[in-house]
Structure formats: structure tokens, C-alpha cells
Design a protein around this motif. Structure first.
Motif, short mmCIF file in Angstrom:
data_model
loop_
_atom_site.label_atom_id
_atom_site.label_comp_id
_atom_site.label_asym_id
_atom_site.label_seq_id
_atom_site.Cartn_x
_atom_site.Cartn_y
_atom_site.Cartn_z
N HIS A 84 -12.78 16.64 -42.74
CA HIS A 84 -13.07 17.98 -42.92
C HIS A 84 -14.57 18.20 -43.80
N HIS A 86 -18.04 20.63 -41.42
CA HIS A 86 -18.56 22.22 -40.23
C HIS A 86 -19.85 21.05 -39.96
N LYS A 153 -15.83 20.27 -36.88
CA LYS A 153 -15.00 21.16 -37.04
C LYS A 153 -16.16 22.31 -35.98
N HIS A 252 -7.97 26.25 -42.59
CA HIS A 252 -7.70 26.87 -44.04
C HIS A 252 -7.84 27.68 -44.43
N HIS A 275 -7.72 22.81 -48.27
CA HIS A 275 -8.52 24.18 -49.89
C HIS A 275 -7.23 23.86 -51.07
N ASP A 328 -16.28 19.38 -47.29
CA ASP A 328 -16.14 20.38 -46.48
C ASP A 328 -16.94 20.14 -45.74
FE FE Z 1 -13.91 24.61 -44.12
#
Ligand code: FE
Ligand code: NIG
Length: 418
Positions: A84, A86, A153, A252, A275, A328
Motif C-alpha cells: 500500500h 501512494h 496508487k 481505504h 487502515h 502507506d
Molecule cells: Fe493510503
């Protein structure tokens, strides 16, 4: 064919193998995988072909063409699976750090036009070359931490042109360096200013104008189900339609409030729900019964957002929920690429044991990407992605807080340097 790579004298070879086949590790099995003492790992080209005790090593498979790496009694384990992130964005949010320290919440900053929207402005203004350059730099850092597969992502474009660019950059970054990149479409991150107050219209636009372009380009479709982002009903409708278009699902959910998004996504058969700091026990029990959806715990996020509530990791494991761990990595809620630190914080603040946390960053993270048949454990036939660590006992891994224990990274049977 002879061995092309042999890692010998592994003090502890953490195989992450030996659990029930065909599903993620849960309950006691999460800590019950196999460790081989004084062992070897042998590869042919990009695949693992054999492993076992040094005493059983078949020396006839070693030729002058075999590259031999002596682990010198250290720990050897599978490459980290970062399920996970970004990855692709421009700028940073250091200017919001002080606001956060003064007590402004994540959602307050977002509602004032900052937060995710601030990164959206910077990302829209960046060139494709700048975005690629940033992504490659971050991937190099991840690789040095021993990450061999990484999910990336989109979600800082929030319009057709920029979102497609972000997915394209993630894929290009994957081609230009050895870490395997798995692209996810998160165009439904928040509603962009152009669609303010028109959530349903924005989601319809993504479904008709953007997603058809991403068939074969993005593996997963994700959505941020939260107050100030998308409701459970909006998320359900969006994910269900993405699923009929052939995309695998992520969400999420339960990051800041218990809305029920995790349960809804598990009902749809999502690969993961991520999460879950506010996930309630009843919905956790539902996810455990469903058996396939992985709960991805992101312990660096509550740490960085100064949130007291961490996902109930211990309780989830005891309820039989499959759990994975990830950073994350993103400019807002986790500007860290240190999955080892996440592993330590999961032990300290979520109640995982070191063995459970190691399974959560390898084999169960591979399940969260639906790649567990290829990566995440050291077994014959799997991809030869492995790490030699600078420790002699796996218990040291969460103990050296914030350090990078990686000494050697092996990807696809090749030793990667630099
Ligand atoms: Fe995230
Ligand atoms: O996973 N919560 C939503 N999205 C990201 C943060 C994105 C950002 O703040 O830039 C997350 O925490």
C-alpha cells in the motif's frame, strides 16, 4: 541445469512457508511458519529451486557459473512486499507539519483546501518527467530497505489526464528499475474542486471516462471511504461497477471513523481493506469468516497523525482475520518508506509478535496483492526475491528501532547493488 545463485550459511532462513496452502496466514499460523537453521537457498535464473540444511546441500549443482553468496550466519528472508503506497506525487507537505503539531486535524486541513488537495495542485502542475524522476528516487529508497514488490496508487490527479499520467508513470517506473510495481487506480481519493458537492457525478465520470482506459494498465481499483471523501453507499456502487469491468478491489476504510466500508468491501470480495484503525469487532468477525480479504494495517499513519487509536492488531489476529502491514507511503499521512519501522510500531502499538509482523510484511502482503503464488515466501518455484540481513536472530528485526537491517537485496535471482 546447475544453480545460478547459491546463498550459503544462512544462520536463520526465514522461509515464511509451511502454513495452510491456498489462503493467507491467520490465527496461530501467522507465527507458525518455518525457520531453517544453518541453511542454504538455491536459485536457477529468477526462481528458487531448492533450500534446506547446509548438511544436505547438493554440491554437484554448484559449477563455476554459480554465483555464491556467503550469508555468514546471518538472517535470510523473502524480499519485503509493500502492499500500500501512494508512490507517484509531486511536492511535499512539510508546510502542514507545523499546523498539525498545533492541533489541526487531518480532515480539518483537507476541508480547508490543503492536505490531499494541496498535493493534487502540485501533482497537476508537474511534468511527466518530474513525476517519473520522483517515483524512481522513492523506488530506489524502497529497494535499499529491501522492498522487492510495491503497490503504487494514483490519486493525486483527480482528472482524466493526470490520473492516466500517474498510472503510466507507475508502470514506467516499474520498467526502469528492478522493484516490481503493481499499479492501483485511486482516482476516487477525494472529490476534486471542479466537482465539489457532486460526488456521484465525479464517480460516474471516473467509471465512464477514465476506467475504460485503464483495463490492463491498473490491477486494482481503490476508493477512500471516509467523512470528507466518499460514503459507504458511494463506495459500494463505485467498487461494484469497477469489479464488473474486471478490476480487483481495495479500499481505504475505517481510518478515522467506523462507517462500515471494510465490511462492505469484504462482501464484494476485495483483496484488501486498508487502515482499519476504527474497525469494530463484529465487522472484523465478518471479515474473518469471509476468509480471503486481508486487513492491511498501517501503523505509521496514526503515529504521524498523532492519533491515539491504532487498529486492534492483536484482537484481529485472535479473531482469525488475515493481516498484512505496509507503510502507506504518501506526502500527507506517512512520509516514511521504512517498512521496518512500521513492523516495529506494529509490535509496539498493535500487539503483533515479531514472527506475526514478519509474515505481515511478506506472505500476507503478497496475498493483499493476490500475488502469493509467486512471491512472499521462500519456496521452490517462487520468484527468487530474498534479503540477507545484518542480524543473526529474527528477534532483532523489530528491536533495532528505525534502522535498516538490509545487507544484500536479491531480486529475480540477481544480487542488486547500489
Ligand atoms: Fe493510503
Ligand atoms: O492512505 N487517507 C487517504 N489517503 C492517504 C493519505 C493521502 C494524503 O494525505 O496525501 C492515506 O492515508
Amino acid at each position: 541445469m546447475a544453480y545460478t545463485l547459491l546463498i550459503r550459511n544462512c544462520g536463520q532462513l526465514l522461509t515464511l512457508a509451511g502454513g495452510p496452502a491456498g489462503r493467507p496466514l491467520t490465527g496461530p499460523a501467522l507465527a507458525d511458519w518455518q525457520i531453517l537453521i544453518d541453511a542454504y537457498l538455491a536459485c536457477e535464473d529468477d526462481k528458487i529451486v531448492a533450500l534446506g540444511a547446509m548438511a544436505d546441500l547438493d554440491e554437484t549443482q554448484i559449477t563455476t557459473a554459480t554465483q555464491v553468496l556467503d550469508a555468514g550466519g546471518r538472517v535470510v528472508m523473502p524480499g519485503l512486499v509493500e502492499c500500500h503506497t501512494h508512490l507517484v506525487f509531486a511536492g511535499n507537505r512539510a508546510h502542514e507539519f507545523q499546523r498539525k503539531l498545533q492541533g489541526e486535524s487531518y480532515l480539518d486541513i483537507l476541508a480547508s483546501g490543503g492536505g490531499i488537495l494541496s498535493t493534487v495542485r502540485a501533482t497537476r502542475a508537474a511534468t511527466e518527467a518530474e513525476l517519473l524522476d520522483n517515483a524512481l528516487r522513492h523506488l530506489r529508497d524502497f529497494r535499499r530497505y529491501g522492498v522487492t514488490t510495491l503497490e503504487a496508487k494514483s490519486g493525486y490527479g483527480l482528472n482524466r489526464e493526470t490520473e492516466l499520467r500517474l498510472v503510466r508513470v507507475a508502470r514506467q517506473a516499474g520498467r526502469e528499475q528492478p522493484v516490481r510495481v503493481v499499479p492501483t487506480f485511486l482516482g476516487a481519493h477525494v472529490v476534486p474542486p471542479e466537482y465539489k458537492g457532486r460526488n456521484a457525478e465525479y464517480l460516474a465520470y471516473l467509471l465512464t471516462d477514465v476506467l475504460p482506459e485503464l483495463r490492463g494498465e491498473a490491477e486494482f481499483v481503490d476508493i477512500f471511504c471516509e467523512e470528507g471523501a466518499f460514503s459507504v453507499a458511494e463506495s459500494r456502487n463505485f467498487l461494484a461497477q469497477a469489479q464488473t469491468m474486471g478490476f480487483k478491489l481495495k479500499i481505504h476504510s475505517e481510518q478515522l471513523h467506523d462507517l462500515g466500508g471494510s465490511r462492505m468491501a469484504a462482501e464484494l470480495g476485495a483483496a484488501s481493506v486498508d487502515h482499519c484503525d476504527y474497525l469494530n469487532a463484529e465487522d472484523a468477525a465478518f471479515i474473518a469468516r469471509q476468509g480471503r480479504t486481508v486487513v492491511v494495517l498501517l501503523p505509521l499513519v496514526p503515529l504521524f497523525l498523532r492519533q491515539k487509536q491504532y487498529a486492534p492488531g492483536r484482537q484481529l489476529i485472535e479473531q482469525g482475520v488475515p493481516v498484512a502491514l505496509s507503510t502507506d507511503f504518501n506526502p500527507g499521512s506517512c512520509p516514511s518508506k521504512n517498512l521496518w519501522l512500521a513492523l516495529s510500531v506494529a509490535c509496539l502499538n498493535m500487539g503483533l509478535t515479531p514472527r506475526e509482523a514478519l509474515a505481515a510484511v511478506t506472505i500476507n502482503a503478497a496475498w493483499a496483492l493476490e500475488l502469493a503464488s509467486e512471491i512472499g515466501s521462500l519456496e521452490p518455484g517462487k520468484q527468487a526475491d530474498a534479503l540477507v540481513l545484518d542480524v543473526r536472530d529474527y528477534q532483532e528485526i523489530p528491536y533495532w528501532l528505525g534502522e535498516n537491517p538490509v545487507r544484500e537485496v536479491i531480486m529475480g535471482g540477481q544480487i542488486i547493488r547500489g
